[in-house]
Structures are given as C-alpha cells and as structure tokens.
Design a protein around this motif. Sequence first.
Motif, PDB file in Angstrom:
ATOM      1  N   PHE A  17      10.453   9.714 -81.523  1.00  0.00           N
ATOM      2  CA  PHE A  17       9.185  10.431 -81.566  1.00  0.00           C
ATOM      3  C   PHE A  17       8.523  10.433 -80.189  1.00  0.00           C
ATOM      4  N   PHE A  18       8.449   9.267 -79.549  1.00  0.00           N
ATOM      5  CA  PHE A  18       7.818   9.207 -78.233  1.00  0.00           C
ATOM      6  C   PHE A  18       8.636   9.949 -77.180  1.00  0.00           C
ATOM      7  N   LEU A  19       9.960   9.957 -77.301  1.00  0.00           N
ATOM      8  CA  LEU A  19      10.783  10.723 -76.370  1.00  0.00           C
ATOM      9  C   LEU A  19      10.510  12.216 -76.538  1.00  0.00           C
ATOM     10  N   LEU A  20      10.490  12.695 -77.772  1.00  0.00           N
ATOM     11  CA  LEU A  20      10.183  14.101 -78.031  1.00  0.00           C
ATOM     12  C   LEU A  20       8.798  14.458 -77.494  1.00  0.00           C
ATOM     13  N   TRP A  21       7.822  13.641 -77.803  1.00  0.00           N
ATOM     14  CA  TRP A  21       6.450  13.880 -77.360  1.00  0.00           C
ATOM     15  C   TRP A  21       6.374  13.898 -75.834  1.00  0.00           C
ATOM     16  N   GLY A  22       7.021  12.941 -75.196  1.00  0.00           N
ATOM     17  CA  GLY A  22       7.032  12.888 -73.737  1.00  0.00           C
ATOM     18  C   GLY A  22       7.713  14.094 -73.116  1.00  0.00           C
ATOM     19  N   LEU A  23       8.825  14.531 -73.707  1.00  0.00           N
ATOM     20  CA  LEU A  23       9.509  15.714 -73.191  1.00  0.00           C
ATOM     21  C   LEU A  23       8.663  16.971 -73.387  1.00  0.00           C
ATOM     22  N   CYS A  24       7.934  17.028 -74.482  1.00  0.00           N
ATOM     23  CA  CYS A  24       7.011  18.160 -74.687  1.00  0.00           C
ATOM     24  C   CYS A  24       5.929  18.170 -73.611  1.00  0.00           C
ATOM     25  N   TRP A  25       5.349  16.994 -73.312  1.00  0.00           N
ATOM     26  CA  TRP A  25       4.341  16.910 -72.247  1.00  0.00           C
ATOM     27  C   TRP A  25       4.946  17.321 -70.909  1.00  0.00           C
ATOM     28  N   ALA A  26       6.155  16.848 -70.625  1.00  0.00           N
ATOM     29  CA  ALA A  26       6.794  17.172 -69.351  1.00  0.00           C
ATOM     30  C   ALA A  26       7.065  18.671 -69.241  1.00  0.00           C
ATOM     31  N   THR A  27       7.496  19.275 -70.329  1.00  0.00           N
ATOM     32  CA  THR A  27       7.741  20.715 -70.329  1.00  0.00           C
ATOM     33  C   THR A  27       6.440  21.483 -70.115  1.00  0.00           C
ATOM     34  N   ALA A  28       5.380  21.052 -70.771  1.00  0.00           N
ATOM     35  CA  ALA A  28       4.072  21.700 -70.572  1.00  0.00           C
ATOM     36  C   ALA A  28       3.606  21.518 -69.132  1.00  0.00           C
ATOM     37  N   LEU A  76      -6.420  18.060 -62.342  1.00  0.00           N
ATOM     38  CA  LEU A  76      -6.752  17.093 -63.384  1.00  0.00           C
ATOM     39  C   LEU A  76      -5.819  17.272 -64.582  1.00  0.00           C
ATOM     40  N   LEU A  77      -5.640  18.505 -64.990  1.00  0.00           N
ATOM     41  CA  LEU A  77      -4.770  18.803 -66.130  1.00  0.00           C
ATOM     42  C   LEU A  77      -3.329  18.386 -65.829  1.00  0.00           C
ATOM     43  N   LEU A  78      -2.846  18.705 -64.646  1.00  0.00           N
ATOM     44  CA  LEU A  78      -1.492  18.307 -64.263  1.00  0.00           C
ATOM     45  C   LEU A  78      -1.337  16.787 -64.258  1.00  0.00           C
ATOM     46  N   THR A  79      -2.322  16.092 -63.724  1.00  0.00           N
ATOM     47  CA  THR A  79      -2.264  14.629 -63.669  1.00  0.00           C
ATOM     48  C   THR A  79      -2.202  14.034 -65.073  1.00  0.00           C
ATOM     49  N   ILE A  80      -3.030  14.524 -65.960  1.00  0.00           N
ATOM     50  CA  ILE A  80      -3.050  14.007 -67.334  1.00  0.00           C
ATOM     51  C   ILE A  80      -1.724  14.304 -68.037  1.00  0.00           C
ATOM     52  N   VAL A  81      -1.262  15.540 -67.931  1.00  0.00           N
ATOM     53  CA  VAL A  81      -0.045  15.949 -68.638  1.00  0.00           C
ATOM     54  C   VAL A  81       1.172  15.177 -68.127  1.00  0.00           C
ATOM     55  N   TRP A  82       1.336  15.085 -66.809  1.00  0.00           N
ATOM     56  CA  TRP A  82       2.494  14.365 -66.258  1.00  0.00           C
ATOM     57  C   TRP A  82       2.415  12.872 -66.561  1.00  0.00           C
ATOM     58  N   THR A  83       1.219  12.298 -66.494  1.00  0.00           N
ATOM     59  CA  THR A  83       1.066  10.870 -66.789  1.00  0.00           C
ATOM     60  C   THR A  83       1.438  10.584 -68.240  1.00  0.00           C
ATOM     61  N   LEU A  84       0.941  11.395 -69.161  1.00  0.00           N
ATOM     62  CA  LEU A  84       1.276  11.201 -70.574  1.00  0.00           C
ATOM     63  C   LEU A  84       2.769  11.370 -70.815  1.00  0.00           C
ATOM     64  N   GLY A  85       3.351  12.402 -70.217  1.00  0.00           N
ATOM     65  CA  GLY A  85       4.792  12.624 -70.376  1.00  0.00           C
ATOM     66  C   GLY A  85       5.608  11.455 -69.862  1.00  0.00           C
ATOM     67  N   ALA A  86       5.276  10.973 -68.662  1.00  0.00           N
ATOM     68  CA  ALA A  86       6.022   9.852 -68.074  1.00  0.00           C
ATOM     69  C   ALA A  86       5.849   8.585 -68.908  1.00  0.00           C
ATOM     70  N   PHE A  87       4.617   8.309 -69.314  1.00  0.00           N
ATOM     71  CA  PHE A  87       4.354   7.106 -70.119  1.00  0.00           C
ATOM     72  C   PHE A  87       5.169   7.127 -71.410  1.00  0.00           C
ATOM     73  N   MET A  88       5.183   8.260 -72.087  1.00  0.00           N
ATOM     74  CA  MET A  88       5.868   8.322 -73.377  1.00  0.00           C
ATOM     75  C   MET A  88       7.380   8.260 -73.229  1.00  0.00           C
ATOM     76  N   ILE A  89       7.902   8.859 -72.177  1.00  0.00           N
ATOM     77  CA  ILE A  89       9.348   8.789 -71.945  1.00  0.00           C
ATOM     78  C   ILE A  89       9.748   7.359 -71.599  1.00  0.00           C
TER      79      ILE A  89
END
Length: 190
Positions: A148-159, A89-102
């Motif tokens: 901002f959204f690129l940075l945020w998305g890359l942070c999510w992807a890294t996490a 669940l955590l992986l799905t949320i984190v990757w989805t948020l990262g992809a959406f923001m990027i």
Amino acid sequence: MSRADRARVGAYGAAVCAAAYGSMKLAQALGANALADKDPLPPHLREQLLARDPLFVASHWLLAGAALVGVIVALATVRPWGARVPRRLLLTIVWTLGAFMIVRSIGVLGFGFVGDTLLLTGVRPTPVEHAALAHTLARWDLLLWSPFFLLWGLCWATAGWRLHRRGSPAGSGGGKAVKRGPRRLADTAK
C-alpha cells in the motif's frame, strides 16, 4: 496511455490512497478496530493502541486530518485551482511524501519489504516472548501495508513528475508564460 494520462492517474491514485488511509484512521479515532490490531508496532505501543490510549486516539485524529490535506494536495497537482498554490511548495510536499512512503515500504530499518523478509527468514532476531506476534505483524505488513505504501509513494512520485515536467498544475496557465514569435503565413494555413 499517454504520459500526461499516467501522471493524472498518479495524482488521483495518491488522492484515493490518502482518502482510504484517512478513512481508516478516522474510523480508528471514532472507536472502530479498522485494522488497528494489524499495525506494525512494538508490543507495548500496540497494547496502548488497542486500549485506546488518549495519545493514540489524538494521533488518529491528526492522521485523518493529514490525509484530508493529502487528498487536497494530490488534487492540486491536476486541478486548475492548484495553480494558485506555489509550485515549489507543491513540488516539495509531493516529492517528500513520495520518497517517505517508498522508503517506508522498502523498510531497510524496520518494517517494510526488507525488514519483514529479514524477520520472517530468521535473519533478524525477534524477542522470544513476542516472536509469534512479530511474525504475524510482519506478514500483514509484507502483504498489506508495504505494498500500500509503495503504491501510494509511486502515485505521489508520478504526480510530482508530472508537476515538475508541466510547470503548473493541470497545465492551467499558472506556470511561466510562453513567448510566441510572430506566426508565419505557412503556420496559419494549417
């Protein structure tokens, strides 16, 4: 900086970005301008936003709440208590948020680096009556929102990458148990 440290920075970066975004949306919900006039919206929606239409006020409250959840999710990837959250669940949320923001920051279909550049160079036409506003909002998006959204998305992807590689948040033992064989005498002498 080690890979684990970079991933930890990503998770904390995602939490900080979520807190910043949530703070802005909370301020807007409470009546502050807080960059509301820089939101890249079509003119009729922008007018409703600036007139404090009840639907927009409600959406700001929802976005502030979602940002708070985002802070918790980001921290769950690096804090020991995050091991209680189902990993998939955590992986799905984190990757989805990262992809959406990027994807949002790239902006192939609208605002974002590509969409803003196309608009500002004249490749993508703007309505004549809103050309000046469209150019202003595209500049703001190109210089503020898209990075901002690129940075945020890359942070999510890294996490997400760290969570995927480590198997559990913060290496807290919440993942699969590692079977160890009997220790050899040479191993214990070290």
